[in-house]
Design an enzyme around this catalytic site. Structure first.
Site, mmCIF file in Angstrom:
data_model
loop_
_atom_site.group_PDB
_atom_site.id
_atom_site.type_symbol
_atom_site.label_atom_id
_atom_site.label_comp_id
_atom_site.label_asym_id
_atom_site.label_seq_id
_atom_site.Cartn_x
_atom_site.Cartn_y
_atom_site.Cartn_z
ATOM 1 N N LYS A 1 3.681 2.577 -10.882
ATOM 2 C CA LYS A 1 3.129 2.762 -9.525
ATOM 3 C C LYS A 1 3.335 1.487 -8.693
ATOM 4 O O LYS A 1 3.642 1.552 -7.497
ATOM 5 C CB LYS A 1 1.647 3.123 -9.622
ATOM 6 C CG LYS A 1 0.894 3.158 -8.318
ATOM 7 C CD LYS A 1 1.300 4.304 -7.391
ATOM 8 C CE LYS A 1 0.586 4.179 -6.056
ATOM 9 N NZ LYS A 1 0.895 5.248 -5.130
ATOM 10 N N LYS B 1 -4.531 -3.782 -1.429
ATOM 11 C CA LYS B 1 -4.967 -3.826 -2.832
ATOM 12 C C LYS B 1 -3.792 -3.559 -3.770
ATOM 13 O O LYS B 1 -3.587 -4.267 -4.759
ATOM 14 C CB LYS B 1 -6.075 -2.774 -3.000
ATOM 15 C CG LYS B 1 -6.615 -2.560 -4.371
ATOM 16 C CD LYS B 1 -6.176 -1.293 -5.068
ATOM 17 C CE LYS B 1 -6.194 -0.009 -4.332
ATOM 18 N NZ LYS B 1 -5.734 1.150 -5.057
HETATM 19 P P1 NAD Z 1 -10.827 7.311 -0.508
HETATM 20 O O1 NAD Z 1 -11.518 6.065 -0.109
HETATM 21 O O2 NAD Z 1 -10.536 8.353 0.529
HETATM 22 O O3 NAD Z 1 -11.685 8.076 -1.669
HETATM 23 C C1 NAD Z 1 -12.344 7.427 -2.719
HETATM 24 C C2 NAD Z 1 -13.511 8.298 -3.196
HETATM 25 O O4 NAD Z 1 -14.141 7.644 -4.298
HETATM 26 C C3 NAD Z 1 -14.598 8.492 -2.111
HETATM 27 O O5 NAD Z 1 -14.970 9.853 -2.040
HETATM 28 C C4 NAD Z 1 -15.751 7.623 -2.619
HETATM 29 O O6 NAD Z 1 -17.020 8.104 -2.232
HETATM 30 C C5 NAD Z 1 -15.549 7.731 -4.124
HETATM 31 N N1 NAD Z 1 -16.174 6.639 -4.875
HETATM 32 C C6 NAD Z 1 -16.090 5.293 -4.631
HETATM 33 N N2 NAD Z 1 -16.787 4.603 -5.553
HETATM 34 C C7 NAD Z 1 -17.322 5.519 -6.398
HETATM 35 C C8 NAD Z 1 -18.131 5.432 -7.555
HETATM 36 N N3 NAD Z 1 -18.531 4.250 -8.040
HETATM 37 N N4 NAD Z 1 -18.485 6.578 -8.178
HETATM 38 C C9 NAD Z 1 -18.069 7.787 -7.711
HETATM 39 N N5 NAD Z 1 -17.303 7.943 -6.612
HETATM 40 C C10 NAD Z 1 -16.932 6.820 -5.966
HETATM 41 O O7 NAD Z 1 -9.505 6.867 -1.263
HETATM 42 P P2 NAD Z 1 -8.144 7.709 -1.519
HETATM 43 O O8 NAD Z 1 -7.213 7.497 -0.385
HETATM 44 O O9 NAD Z 1 -8.488 9.079 -1.959
HETATM 45 O O10 NAD Z 1 -7.528 6.843 -2.738
HETATM 46 C C11 NAD Z 1 -8.036 6.928 -4.064
HETATM 47 C C12 NAD Z 1 -7.065 6.228 -5.010
HETATM 48 O O11 NAD Z 1 -5.788 6.877 -4.930
HETATM 49 C C13 NAD Z 1 -6.835 4.739 -4.671
HETATM 50 O O12 NAD Z 1 -6.699 3.993 -5.855
HETATM 51 C C14 NAD Z 1 -5.527 4.775 -3.886
HETATM 52 O O13 NAD Z 1 -4.835 3.544 -3.962
HETATM 53 C C15 NAD Z 1 -4.791 5.899 -4.590
HETATM 54 N N6 NAD Z 1 -3.762 6.576 -3.768
HETATM 55 C C16 NAD Z 1 -4.029 6.941 -2.473
HETATM 56 C C17 NAD Z 1 -3.029 7.565 -1.721
HETATM 57 C C18 NAD Z 1 -3.270 7.977 -0.286
HETATM 58 O O14 NAD Z 1 -2.281 8.304 0.417
HETATM 59 N N7 NAD Z 1 -4.505 8.013 0.213
HETATM 60 C C19 NAD Z 1 -1.761 7.810 -2.275
HETATM 61 C C20 NAD Z 1 -1.531 7.444 -3.600
HETATM 62 C C21 NAD Z 1 -2.530 6.837 -4.342
#
Ligand code: NAD
Length: 292
Positions: free
Chosen positions: A172, A240
């Site tokens: 990744k 990050k």
């Molecule tokens: P986001 O901030 O939209 O969602 C994160 C979720 O996790 C939220 O609903 C939050 O309430 C929950 N959360 C946070 N801490 C928590 C805890 N301690 N216990 C339970 N729930 C908790 O983030 P996202 O964009 O969905 O990204 C999530 C992961 O996927 C990240 O690591 C990101 O780098 C990766 N990612 C994101 C994308 C993108 O395009 N958004 C693409 C590929 C990978």
């Protein structure tokens, strides 16, 4: 055949992924720290749990997709965390983008009680999550990968087994390095066009079909042109990811000059309060700073 899945982290990525698992017929238990995120899934038939521990007790496979290493660590190993509800035969699939070292630590602790874990970060963004076309890069035991394959197929299209625990996260990082530097390329190309008085939408069109055509040009380029900076992929998450990539390289005495440059730029933007914007906002910020 696995039937019961637990899902933690119902954000931009997790929510559509969880909905796709419900559509595929899995029984779903869910947990998130935000009540609104849970309600949407409850209305679609998922069971809401009070803690990661409770969710692990109810599930055969547990999926997490959380912001960063501290949240994954807390959910997996913390008080009332997954480890307390895991037992032999259960599998954690962490689909967040985090540090490979954290994945390896969790892997060891889960294996010690007869359970297992895979790191399986994704690429393809919100659209890929919604359309179940994600690319999934997997590290861990191959037997667990085989067990999880039908679940991966409900979430993504390109599913790659990369090797031992942590390999998914390193892969990744490779993806993030390549896309971040491609984004910088588009930004610099558009900046030159704009400065020369050429419409950047026309430049995007002219470049498509040539060697410069890419998903970054078509999708991120389009967001830049429309000034649509709603996330998408938040700048704070991209900064990050580049920090993670730099750390992985530094641990292997490898210097990545382009990654280091962009990482510094993104960190500065996050420090300036722009972290919630989509990473395509880098273009406007760069042009704003030019005017100063
Ligand atoms: P986001 O901030 O939209 O969602 C994160 C979720 O996790 C939220 O609903 C939050 O309430 C929950 N959360 C946070 N801490 C928590 C805890 N301690 N216990 C339970 N729930 C908790 O983030 P996202 O964009 O969905 O990204 C999530 C992961 O996927 C990240 O690591 C990101 O780098 C990766 N990612 C994101 C994308 C993108 O395009 N958004 C693409 C590929 C990978």
């Amino acid at each position: 055949m696995v039937k019961k899945i637990g899902f933690i982290g119902l954000g931009i990525m997790g929510r559509p992924m969880a909905l796709n698992l419900l559509k595929a017929g899995y029984e779903l238990s869910v947990f998130d720290i935000h009540a609104e995120a849970l309600e949407a899934l409850r209305l679609q038939g998922a069971v809401v749990c009070g803690s990661p521990r409770e969710l692990a007790l109810r599930s055969e496979i547990i999926i997490t997709i959380l912001p960063d290493s501290p949240q994954v660590k807390e959910v997996a190993l913390g008080n009332n965390g997954l480890l307390e509800g895991m037992s032999a035969g259960k599998l954690l699939i962490d689909m967040s983008t985090i540090d490979a070292a954290t994945e390896m630590d969790i892997h060891q602790q889960f294996r010690a009680i007869g359970a297992d874990s895979l790191d399986a970060p994704v690429s393809g963004g919100q659209i890929g999550a919604e359309q179940a076309t994600l690319s999934i890069m997997v590290g861990g035991e191959e037997s667990s990968f085989d067990l999880a394959l039908p679940v991966f197929k409900a979430l993504g299209k390109k599913i790659s087994y990369m090797g031992k625990s942590g390999s998914g996260q390193i892969t990744k990082s490779c993806s993030q390095i390549a896309t971040a530097l491609a984004t910088q390329g588009i930004i610099e190309a558009f900046a030159l066009a704009q400065t020369a008085g050429i419409d950047i939408a026309k430049v995007r069109e002219a470049l498509s079909g040539g060697f410069a055509e890419s998903k970054v040009l078509m999708i991120t380029g389009d967001k830049i042109i429309r000034k649509d900076f709603a996330p998408g992929f938040k700048l704070k998450l991209y900064s990050k990811d580049l920090r993670i990539a730099k750390k992985a390289a530094a641990e292997r005495s490898l210097v990545l000059p382009g990654t280091a440059l962009l990482s510094g730029e993104m960190d500065a933007l996050v420090a300036a309060g722009k972290g919630e914007l989509d990473f395509s906002a880098l273009y406007d910020v760069m042009n704003d700073s030019k005017k100063d």
